[in-house]
Design an enzyme around this catalytic site. Structure first.
Site, PDB file in Angstrom:
ATOM      1  N   GLU A 194       4.956   3.004  33.538  1.00 38.87           N
ATOM      2  CA  GLU A 194       5.243   4.285  34.181  1.00 38.87           C
ATOM      3  C   GLU A 194       4.712   5.465  33.373  1.00 38.87           C
ATOM      4  OE1 GLU A 194       9.487   3.793  34.762  1.00 38.87           O
ATOM      5  OE2 GLU A 194       9.995   5.110  33.104  1.00 38.87           O
ATOM      6  N   SER A 216       0.388  -2.777   7.225  1.00 35.26           N
ATOM      7  CA  SER A 216      -0.302  -3.163   8.461  1.00 35.26           C
ATOM      8  C   SER A 216       0.698  -3.130   9.611  1.00 35.26           C
ATOM      9  CB  SER A 216      -0.880  -4.565   8.273  1.00 35.26           C
ATOM     10  OG  SER A 216      -1.448  -5.042   9.461  1.00 35.26           O
ATOM     11  N   LYS A 269      -8.820   1.887  -2.868  1.00 35.33           N
ATOM     12  CA  LYS A 269      -9.135   1.262  -1.574  1.00 35.33           C
ATOM     13  C   LYS A 269     -10.577   1.584  -1.184  1.00 35.33           C
ATOM     14  CE  LYS A 269      -7.088   0.901   3.095  1.00 35.33           C
ATOM     15  NZ  LYS A 269      -5.973   1.370   3.954  1.00 35.33           N
ATOM     16  N   GLU A 306       0.838  -1.205   0.000  1.00 33.46           N
ATOM     17  CA  GLU A 306       0.000   0.000   0.000  1.00 33.46           C
ATOM     18  C   GLU A 306       0.881   1.267   0.000  1.00 33.46           C
ATOM     19  OE1 GLU A 306      -2.241   0.168   3.611  1.00 33.46           O
ATOM     20  OE2 GLU A 306      -3.645   1.670   2.837  1.00 33.46           O
ATOM     21  N   CYS A 345      -5.095  -3.409   1.917  1.00 33.20           N
ATOM     22  CA  CYS A 345      -5.058  -3.479   3.383  1.00 33.20           C
ATOM     23  C   CYS A 345      -6.433  -3.697   4.010  1.00 33.20           C
ATOM     24  CB  CYS A 345      -4.360  -2.235   3.933  1.00 33.20           C
ATOM     25  SG  CYS A 345      -3.619  -2.524   5.571  1.00 33.20           S
ATOM     26  N   GLY A 386      19.238   0.151  36.077  1.00 37.96           N
ATOM     27  CA  GLY A 386      17.910  -0.473  36.147  1.00 37.96           C
ATOM     28  C   GLY A 386      17.595  -1.284  34.902  1.00 37.96           C
ATOM     29  N   ILE A 387      16.479  -1.979  34.949  1.00 38.36           N
ATOM     30  CA  ILE A 387      16.146  -2.940  33.884  1.00 38.36           C
ATOM     31  C   ILE A 387      15.712  -2.239  32.591  1.00 38.36           C
ATOM     32  CG2 ILE A 387      13.752  -3.276  34.637  1.00 38.36           C
ATOM     33  CD1 ILE A 387      14.237  -6.320  33.999  1.00 38.36           C
ATOM     34  N   ASP A 388      15.039  -1.083  32.706  1.00 39.23           N
ATOM     35  CA  ASP A 388      14.555  -0.408  31.494  1.00 39.23           C
ATOM     36  C   ASP A 388      15.721   0.058  30.623  1.00 39.23           C
ATOM     37  OD1 ASP A 388      11.931  -0.745  32.363  1.00 39.23           O
ATOM     38  OD2 ASP A 388      11.892   1.193  33.375  1.00 39.23           O
ATOM     39  N   SER A 389      16.666   0.763  31.244  1.00 43.86           N
ATOM     40  CA  SER A 389      17.791   1.261  30.446  1.00 43.86           C
ATOM     41  C   SER A 389      18.677   0.110  29.977  1.00 43.86           C
ATOM     42  CB  SER A 389      18.601   2.311  31.213  1.00 43.86           C
ATOM     43  OG  SER A 389      19.095   1.810  32.426  1.00 43.86           O
TER      44      SER A 389
END
Lengths: 551, 551
Positions: free
Chosen positions: A413, A189, A116, A41, A152, A305-308
């Site tokens: 968060e 998509s 479309k 598309e 689509c 920390g886990i996120d970084s």
């Protein structure tokens, strides 16, 4: 007949380059005896072009490049090329200015144009802003083979599969009534977790219900917040999957049509499992945002920390470890492990680090504000100051060396506002802003399945922002498995507070969480684009008022 | 018959309070022998409710409050109340889930429901995301008088007036064919500069063309970035304006229908002139954002420049001078007049100030970054640091004392990115983000028309960010009258670079400005909501990709 699927990764608006890429593939088609080349598309401009569609010369340029492709395509290769078509009758009839169209190019000409029919307006989609829906079935004949064309959303309205209808017509039913031999679906998509399975189930349902083989062609690559995952596939009319292109990478290959059946020329790509798929999507998201914006290098704050830790890993995979810089910014409230864990991670990944303690800046802000803040207690204002000092350091380094700053906040968060605007929210791209905290733990465990990439202590220690002594996230928030379930029900499923409480959650916790979600809207409005991986991300598909009193 | 126009200022989502306000006015109607009470589009929930419409209990709550109003309305008073109506046939027919409707309440019942027919999807509008269009003319009879009903956009499709059609049908033509006595138009039409004049011209055109008097009822008040300006009015079939309610304030009053003609009960409000109107709109925007978000006090950085001077003046008028705090944050690069001008302004306005020099923070950042920045030259990174120190100070004070931080950037600098993300862009609301710099000069001169409010030196000195010695804006940017003309052509009129150059602008300047607009997209994406006052603001109506290469 041999048909090629071009699972392309266009850059939005780079029309001449996108056209050249299509032409290169068309040339390969000639060498491989392919007669029909399928592209996604809006393949000429990339999806979604958004308000670039309002610029008249943008539309003109697409037409010019379409004509160039028509005259440049190798003889014998027919192409279906996606473009935004001007609606010449818009002003006279009171219609929308454009169609979302596919051009059939053949023999140096634009032979046919397909429009479309079903235009999505939910979630991130704004197609009614630009496009008039096509009002008749799209089909053509090539070498005596009768082929249906859908774009689509045209295939996403089967009331048997979904249990309801979202549009008045079902284009594939019209094509079945016209007795097409097979139908192609040319898509852009966007990825969400687990969506490929649903797509394939839907295609298999449609193929068997309407007795029609289907070729599904998807765009691949990330554009701002949206990741397109590829995974183009071919289903025969018995519902059997005959081919699947790889997920998350640009790829082209042919499929053979013979005796009313498709046959693959190679083994179908294996479907990625849930964590592998999510991780590959995030890597693609970071890689393409950086590349398409012109960044070669990225930096981020490494808190231990886990996120970084997860974002650093994604960035290293996306850009190469040598192009990622982690900045450690300890404060007097930082634990020892915040440094040792971050350093261990950086060593595992092979990324560079720099350390900039923030105490000197904390002291200068504190003394400059001492008179105004006299007789007040240490609180959120002081916590935010630390986060904003870090955010300012990161942006200073990013500006100085032209690095992309990647921000590391997670969806949990962002939902409850447990983050500092102009502080840890700083960055050009929010890599995991749509990943709930519980999924972040799962992803990190998956990353460590063979060898330890994320140091174990980062995964097992209690999450903490370390903005005051002894602080942990759960001082302010419920346990993350509880929080994430409440958020999923409220944000994604639009459940009411009563429904969430009836599902077994504590009344007071639900009330508190939903209040936090509401009052954090002003922060999310100013957040960096976040890579969308769920059915409803806080981004272009989340349009909430800020000054409101619904409760 | 006496008809009351309730030009209401609802709070988004505060359905019970909005309903109670309507009921209070209905009670006044009874005392004043009013038989018909008109309220604006979606008067129960306020416009625009945006994705609150996706919450099932939000729709249920509107219906409950509508039933409450129906049974509580005083006998003899008929009301037209705006609400979002669930479309019961949506899933079966494949239609949108809601209608944008008006309920006719009378004799303790919901007697009739009228559905909006034309649903805007341009600019800030997303109505196709939620609503199914109504498919028949809306009208009713009261005391033998035949009244047509249109909802906002329903009247905005006259091909004679606009020179083209934007929708297939023209609802007022249908009503004319049904021989209604007059038509009401229940709206929530956002303010832009000069729009009231166009509205009235359009209403006058429609009234004469279709031989129908029209009552136009508009919402008033600001909701996030949108300011609704009221200015409800009544036009007779000869095109004469018979009544006008004040702009920019909540107001209700009646109008008398007799002998096929409307007569006002008081003199029409005088239309504000251009500067007065714009200024009143900005004041309303700040006042309502603060009030609806629960802020009583605001602060802003006072640089001694014209932008912050104007915003301080607006804030003082919106919230009371005693509730506005100006923070002076001089650096070693600040001129003397930056302080003296800011102090003079604060004295003129009667607002409080505090001074916090930023040099201590500059020094601590500089020395913390000295090693990383060694062998580089002073540049944008260092300039941004100063701006981010100021932004961090302002947010620290705002967080500590729960003040709303109002950011002071103008449209010209937001367009070209002459502003610092996470620095001077910090704030909950951007008061003048849609006002071009040239208009800011004009507004300040207008403010000084009787006495000096803005110190003259602030208006006459060359604009400067003062981030390095001797810096002025025109070191980096063309003169503001040139810049603003280029921007208006490019942003609002979608002119191509060639058209802008053909209009007489320098090729190199145009190229530079358009490049700046493109590369500043990432900043605007993270900007605070800005009060919309032009036809195209950088906000919810500007949807540009960031990672794109259209040029």
């Amino acid at each position: 007949m041999k048909i090629a699927i071009a699972q392309l990764n266009p850059t939005i608006g780079d029309i001449p380059a996108n056209a050249d890429r299509i032409l290169t593939i068309a040339t390969e088609c000639l060498r491989n005896d392919v007669q029909l080349l399928l592209t996604p598309e809006l393949s000429l401009c990339g999806y979604p072009p958004r308000d670039l569609l309002l610029k008249p010369e943008f539309i003109d340029n697409m037409w010019t490049n379409l004509e160039y492709l028509a005259t440049s395509f190798p003889e014998g290769v027919t192409g279906l090329i996606g473009f935004a078509e001007r609606n010449p009758e818009a002003a006279a009839k009171g219609e929308k200015p454009l169609y979302n169209s596919m051009a059939l190019i053949q023999d140096n000409e634009i032979k046919q144009i397909f429009r479309k029919r079903l235009l999505p307006t939910y979630d991130v989609f704004d197609e009614a802003r630009y496009f008039q829906p096509g009002n008749s079935p799209n089909h053509f004949t090539l070498d005596g083979i009768h082929i249906g064309v859908t774009i689509c959303e045209d295939l996403w309205n089967d009331e048997e599969f979904w249990g309801k209808r979202a549009y008045e017509v079902n284009p594939i039913a019209d094509l079945a009534a016209l007795n097409v031999d097979f139908t192609v679906n040319l898509s852009a998509s966007p990825y969400t977790m687990g969506k490929q399975k649903i797509r394939e189930q839907m295609l298999q349902h449609l193929a068997t219900r309407f007795n029609q083989p289907i070729i599904y062609v998807n765009q691949v690559g990330a554009n701002d917040d949206l990741i397109f995952d590829g995974g183009s596939c071919v289903v025969n009319k018995d519902g059997m999957l005959c081919d699947r292109l790889p997920q998350m990478q640009e790829y082209s290959r042919g499929v053979v049509w013979e005796n009313q059946t498709f046959t693959s020329v190679a083994a179908p790509a294996v479907l990625l499992d849930e964590s592998a798929e999510l991780y590959a999507a995030l890597v693609l998201g970071v890689k393409d945002y950086a590349r398409k914006c012109g960044f070669k290098q990225a930096l981020l704050g490494l808190s231990g920390g886990i996120d970084s830790a997860l974002v650093a890993t994604i960035a290293a995979d996306a850009l190469g470890a040598e192009n990622v810089l982690g900045i450690l910014m300890p404060s007097p409230y930082s634990s020892d492990h915040s440094i040792t864990d971050a350093v261990a991670l950086a060593q595992n990944l092979g990324i560079k680090t720099q350390t900039v303690p923030i105490e000197p800046m904390m002291k200068s802000f504190d003394s400059s504000l001492a008179e105004m803040f006299a007789d007040t207690e240490f609180g959120v204002a002081e916590e935010n100051l630390q986060s904003r000092i870090r955010g300012t350091l990161l942006m200073g380094i990013a500006n100085k060396f032209n690095y992309l700053l990647i921000t590391t906040g997670n969806k949990s968060e962002m939902a409850v506002g447990y983050c500092t605007l102009y502080g840890d929210m700083n960055g050009g791209l929010a890599a995991i802003a749509d990943v709930p905290k519980t999924k972040i733990f799962a992803l990190c465990k998956w990353l460590n399945r063979a060898t330890e990439i994320i140091p174990t202590n980062i995964i097992t220690k209690p999450p903490s922002a370390e903005l005051k002594p002894g602080q942990v996230d759960q001082d302010s928030l419920p346990e993350y498995d509880i929080l994430d379930d409440i958020l999923e029900r409220f944000v994604q499923k639009h459940e009411s507070p009563k429904q969430i409480i009836d599902a077994g959650h504590d009344d007071a916790i639900v009330t508190k969480v939903l209040r936090l979600v509401k009052i954090a809207e002003f922060k999310r409005r100013q957040a960096a684009p976040g890579l969308k991986v769920t059915d409803l991300a806080f981004g272009t598909g989340w349009r909430m008022p800020i000054a409101q009193r619904w409760s």
